[in-house]
Design an enzyme around this catalytic site. Structure first.
Site, PDB file in Angstrom:
ATOM      1  N   VAL A 220      18.456   7.827  45.824  1.00  0.00           N
ATOM      2  CA  VAL A 220      18.004   6.526  46.332  1.00  0.00           C
ATOM      3  C   VAL A 220      19.003   5.946  47.343  1.00  0.00           C
ATOM      4  O   VAL A 220      18.646   5.553  48.452  1.00  0.00           O
ATOM      5  CB  VAL A 220      17.819   5.550  45.144  1.00  0.00           C
TER       6      VAL A 220
ATOM      7  N   VAL B  53      26.499  11.541  45.663  1.00  0.00           N
ATOM      8  CA  VAL B  53      26.029  12.277  44.480  1.00  0.00           C
ATOM      9  C   VAL B  53      26.551  11.559  43.241  1.00  0.00           C
ATOM     10  O   VAL B  53      27.398  10.663  43.347  1.00  0.00           O
ATOM     11  CB  VAL B  53      26.506  13.742  44.500  1.00  0.00           C
TER      12      VAL B  53
ATOM     13  N   SER C 132      28.391  -1.196  47.447  1.00  0.00           N
ATOM     14  CA  SER C 132      27.592  -2.067  46.595  1.00  0.00           C
ATOM     15  C   SER C 132      26.398  -2.641  47.343  1.00  0.00           C
ATOM     16  O   SER C 132      26.459  -2.881  48.547  1.00  0.00           O
ATOM     17  CB  SER C 132      28.434  -3.229  46.068  1.00  0.00           C
TER      18      SER C 132
ATOM     19  N   GLY D  26      22.963  -1.816  46.006  1.00  0.00           N
ATOM     20  CA  GLY D  26      21.739  -1.162  45.548  1.00  0.00           C
ATOM     21  C   GLY D  26      20.964  -0.575  46.711  1.00  0.00           C
ATOM     22  O   GLY D  26      21.478  -0.468  47.838  1.00  0.00           O
TER      23      GLY D  26
ATOM     24  N   LYS E 150      35.876  -1.576  43.469  1.00  0.00           N
ATOM     25  CA  LYS E 150      34.429  -1.480  43.187  1.00  0.00           C
ATOM     26  C   LYS E 150      34.197  -1.538  41.678  1.00  0.00           C
ATOM     27  O   LYS E 150      33.241  -2.158  41.202  1.00  0.00           O
ATOM     28  CB  LYS E 150      33.836  -0.195  43.776  1.00  0.00           C
TER      29      LYS E 150
ATOM     30  N   HIS F 173      34.543  -5.043  40.754  1.00  0.00           N
ATOM     31  CA  HIS F 173      33.316  -5.702  41.224  1.00  0.00           C
ATOM     32  C   HIS F 173      32.234  -5.566  40.161  1.00  0.00           C
ATOM     33  O   HIS F 173      31.559  -6.529  39.790  1.00  0.00           O
ATOM     34  CB  HIS F 173      32.863  -5.050  42.537  1.00  0.00           C
ATOM     35  N   ASN F 174      32.093  -4.365  39.635  1.00  0.00           N
ATOM     36  CA  ASN F 174      31.057  -4.142  38.623  1.00  0.00           C
ATOM     37  C   ASN F 174      31.384  -4.873  37.322  1.00  0.00           C
ATOM     38  O   ASN F 174      30.483  -5.358  36.635  1.00  0.00           O
ATOM     39  CB  ASN F 174      30.874  -2.648  38.365  1.00  0.00           C
TER      40      ASN F 174
ATOM     41  N   GLU G  55      30.373  -8.235  37.910  1.00  0.00           N
ATOM     42  CA  GLU G  55      28.891  -8.171  37.895  1.00  0.00           C
ATOM     43  C   GLU G  55      28.366  -8.199  36.453  1.00  0.00           C
ATOM     44  O   GLU G  55      27.416  -8.930  36.145  1.00  0.00           O
ATOM     45  CB  GLU G  55      28.486  -6.883  38.604  1.00  0.00           C
TER      46      GLU G  55
ATOM     47  N   HIS H 201      60.542  -4.979  14.463  1.00  0.00           N
ATOM     48  CA  HIS H 201      60.298  -4.830  15.912  1.00  0.00           C
ATOM     49  C   HIS H 201      61.143  -5.803  16.737  1.00  0.00           C
ATOM     50  O   HIS H 201      61.112  -5.750  17.951  1.00  0.00           O
ATOM     51  CB  HIS H 201      58.816  -5.029  16.208  1.00  0.00           C
TER      52      HIS H 201
HETATM   53  C1  6PG Z   1      26.250  -2.241  43.003  1.00  0.00           C
HETATM   54  C2  6PG Z   1      25.962  -1.943  41.564  1.00  0.00           C
HETATM   55  C3  6PG Z   1      25.725  -0.471  41.414  1.00  0.00           C
HETATM   56  C4  6PG Z   1      24.981  -0.135  40.137  1.00  0.00           C
HETATM   57  C5  6PG Z   1      25.879  -0.129  38.940  1.00  0.00           C
HETATM   58  C6  6PG Z   1      25.235  -0.656  37.705  1.00  0.00           C
HETATM   59  O1  6PG Z   1      27.309  -2.802  43.251  1.00  0.00           O
HETATM   60  O2  6PG Z   1      25.422  -1.944  43.851  1.00  0.00           O
HETATM   61  O3  6PG Z   1      27.030  -2.321  40.770  1.00  0.00           O
HETATM   62  O4  6PG Z   1      26.943   0.172  41.579  1.00  0.00           O
HETATM   63  O5  6PG Z   1      23.911  -0.923  39.961  1.00  0.00           O
HETATM   64  O6  6PG Z   1      26.167   1.220  38.730  1.00  0.00           O
HETATM   65  O7  6PG Z   1      26.038  -0.279  36.655  1.00  0.00           O
HETATM   66  P1  6PG Z   1      25.512  -0.169  35.183  1.00  0.00           P
HETATM   67  O8  6PG Z   1      24.421   0.887  35.172  1.00  0.00           O
HETATM   68  O9  6PG Z   1      26.724   0.248  34.438  1.00  0.00           O
HETATM   69  O10 6PG Z   1      24.975  -1.510  34.822  1.00  0.00           O
END
Ligand code: 6PG
Length: 620
Positions: free
Chosen positions: A167, A234, A288, A290, A343, A346-347, A350, A602
């Site tokens: 994708v 990949v 990042s 999607g 990154k 970032h997640n 997220e 300790h």
């Molecule tokens: C992004 C997302 C992308 C993906 C994550 C989701 O920044 O575009 O973070 O990297 O959606 O892999 O992670 P999970 O499957 O662990 O929720």
């Protein structure tokens, strides 16, 4: 072609050698009269040139019957070039050696035994009509580079390769092609499973008509300009190592691989070191946004060798999203795996942003709102706390299927691909209290125990003890409070990693490239770009201090009301608890130290001795 002194003969000879075809210097074919005229300092007129150009055209035609050839000729006007390529237009390629007047004048001054006096150069520049479809080469490049560049163009090679048409890979291909890049696309062939993926994909989208498609690695690699730029899209993990091994035998020194997946930053460093021993560069790039982001402009977080980055910079920055000032949401992050590290964080951020919205929904539901009402409430928050995740969550709550809300039909088991897990591990390893990320991660893990939850829900009934009494404004303020704490923790982790690994990361720039294209883009992130210009700790910023103090009352109310009503809101609760901890000057850690000393000797340090000396006491 090019004015006298641009290097036509030298470069022409080298090219001919490389292609193993004959070389001809156009000047050797002038009729005697022309040579005399030029030597006496008089420029040739068009009549003088006509016979000469026709001779060269015949020479080219004759050579084409055998194979091909390289002819060096100034060919300054379009009509000269028309004569030179007459009837063989489609078989002629023009290479224009281009340089400035001063540069070429200097070259001519030091050149000996040439019959063109340097004074004629000016008239040559005046005569020169820029060719439209020529390969234009900057003569300041080194000879070797010029040859590679010309060959790349003559062989119609692609500028950029994309390996893996999942994708994200597909969307990035279309993005690159939409931006005018000539690309090669590769997807493996797996009998009966993955067949002609690249070819079929190209046929689907007109913008890809110029792209080359492959399922053979060697042909794919050979279709690329050198140094080759290949972006790997990949699955993260072992697959990347297999792909690297498959590619290696076909690559040349200085080629560049870009790993655009969610790879572990430690693995990226290892791969970087390994590839260095083979003369290959690796750029670990977090991407990042999607599918849609990849197509229209993702946020890109590249790291590795800076010089190698410069070779891929124009591609990555062009296809990336742009911030509110029009700057690319892509910047060189730092060395090693720092791009994949940020990154990963970032997640992590997220995960928390998503969890907080899920908890908001839990509360709104407990307040009696149906999904439509929840969508409306979230919609009304946009002016004060906008974010991409808030927007998509609003849409999710409005979505119906067969007259019923789709969100209510989704199984409540949250998946994950590992980055939240790694962020939590990295926090523990670096000693950073990333409590919200851990809490969001573990909430997903709790969700996975569906059967146990059903069973235990029967053993432990939820009790509504009091009216929730939470207003939309209370909840919004609590949400904003928790989001600030979330961003504080995430950036703290980045800052600690930067110090520990000597990465010199720029927090403001990182926030900036997260203001568009990525999943955690938000108005808060835009504010943080400015905040990080003056501090690495957002809780020291006066505006943030004011906001936290303003929102804290609501956060406390929301959390305590939810606790009293048996609602699970772990991320909200952690946010309050964390602020209480980090703002306590003298915590209960003294007890922990005393306990450790009691049972394990300790040792501990004392407040009344600032020498740093360690004490041990027989406590009983
Ligand atoms: C992004 C997302 C992308 C993906 C994550 C989701 O920044 O575009 O973070 O990297 O959606 O892999 O992670 P999970 O499957 O662990 O929720």
């Amino acid at each position: 072609m090019g004015v006298s002194g641009s290097g036509k003969s030298t470069i022409g000879k080298l090219l001919a050698q490389d292609f193993k075809i004959p070389f001809f210097d156009g000047d050797d074919f002038h009729p005697e009269g022309n040579v005399v005229k030029m030597s006496s300092g008089n420029p040739l007129n068009d009549d003088d040139r006509k016979v000469w150009l026709e001779t060269l055209n015949n020479l080219a035609k004759q050579q084409l019957t055998k194979n091909s050839c390289v002819i060096a000729c100034s060919a300054l006007k379009q009509k000269y070039r028309d004569t030179l390529s007459s009837t063989i237009e489609s078989q002629t390629k023009w290479v224009h050696l281009s340089g400035s007047f001063e540069q070429i004048l200097e070259r001519l001054r030091i050149r000996k035994g040439h019959f063109m006096p340097s004074e004629l150069l000016k008239s040559q520049f005046e005569t020169l009509e820029q060719p439209k479809s020529a390969i234009t080469i900057d003569i300041t490049l080194e000879l070797k580079e010029i040859i590679v560049e010309v060959k790349n163009h003559l062989e119609d090679k692609s500028e950029f390769g994309l390996f893996g048409l999942g994708v994200m890979g597909k969307s990035l291909c279309r993005n690159l092609a939409n931006n005018g890049f000539k690309i090669s696309m590769f997807n493996r062939h797996v009998e009966d499973v993955e067949v002609d993926i690249a070819k079929n994909f190209r046929a689907e989208f007109p913008e890809l008509s110029n792209a080359s498609t492959f399922d053979d690695i060697s042909a794919f690699v050979n279709s690329l300009h050198q140094p080759r730029r290949i972006m790997l899209m990949v699955n993260a993990g072992k697959t990347i190592d297999y792909v690297i091994e498959d590619l290696l035998p076909h690559l040349s020194k200085n080629d560049i691989l870009i790993d655009g997946g969610n790879s572990n930053y430690k693995k990226t460093k290892k791969r970087n070191d390994y590839l260095k021993t083979k003369g290959i560069h690796l750029i670990g790039a977090g991407v990042s946004g999607g599918e849609e982001g990849a197509l229209k402009g993702p946020s890109i977080m590249p790291s590795g060798d800076l010089d190698a980055y410069k070779q891929v910079q124009p591609f990555l920055e062009t296809i990336s999203a742009k911030d509110q000032n029009g700057l690319p949401c892509c910047t060189y992050v730092g060395p090693e795996g720092s791009g994949h590290f940020i990154k990963m964080v970032h997640n992590g951020i997220e995960y928390v942003e998503m969890q907080l919205l899920a908890e908001v929904a839990t509360i709104l539901k407990a307040l009696g709102q149906n999904p439509d009402d929840i969508a409306n409430t979230l919609e009304s928050w946009k002016d004060r706390s906008n974010s991409y995740l808030l927007e998509i969550t609003t849409t999710i709550f409005g979505k119906k299927e067969g007259g019923e809300f789709l969100v209510n039909k989704v199984l409540d088991k949250a998946g994950n691909k590992g980055t939240g897990n790694w962020t939590t591990i990295a926090s523990a390893e670096l000693g950073v209290p990333n409590t919200l990320i851990a809490s969001a991660l573990f909430s997903r893990y709790i969700s996975f125990y569906k059967e146990e939850r059903i069973q235990l829900s029967k053993n432990f009934k939820k009790v509504i003890t009091t009216e929730l009494g939470i207003t939309s404004n209370d909840l919004l303020e609590a949400y904003q409070f928790a989001r600030i704490i979330n961003h504080y923790q995430g950036f703290k982790l980045i800052n600690e990693a930067s110090n520990r690994f000597n990465w010199s990361l720029n927090l403001s720039e990182i926030a900036r490239i997260w203001t568009n294209g990525c999943i955690i883009r938000s108005s808060l992130m835009e504010k943080l770009v400015e905040v990080f210009k003056n501090t690495t700790n957002i809780l020291t910023n006066p505006e943030i201090i004011t906001l936290i103090n303003l929102y804290k009352t609501s956060a406390k109310k929301v959390v305590s009301q939810c606790v009293l009503n048996d609602l699970a809101i772990p991320a909200f609760a952690e946010a309050i608890q964390f602020l209480n901890g980090i703002t306590t000057a003298y915590t209960s850690a003294n007890i922990i130290q005393a306990q450790r000393d009691y049972f394990g000797a300790h040792t501990y340090q004392r407040l009344d001795d600032d020498s740093g000396k360690n004490y041990h006491t027989h406590w009983n």
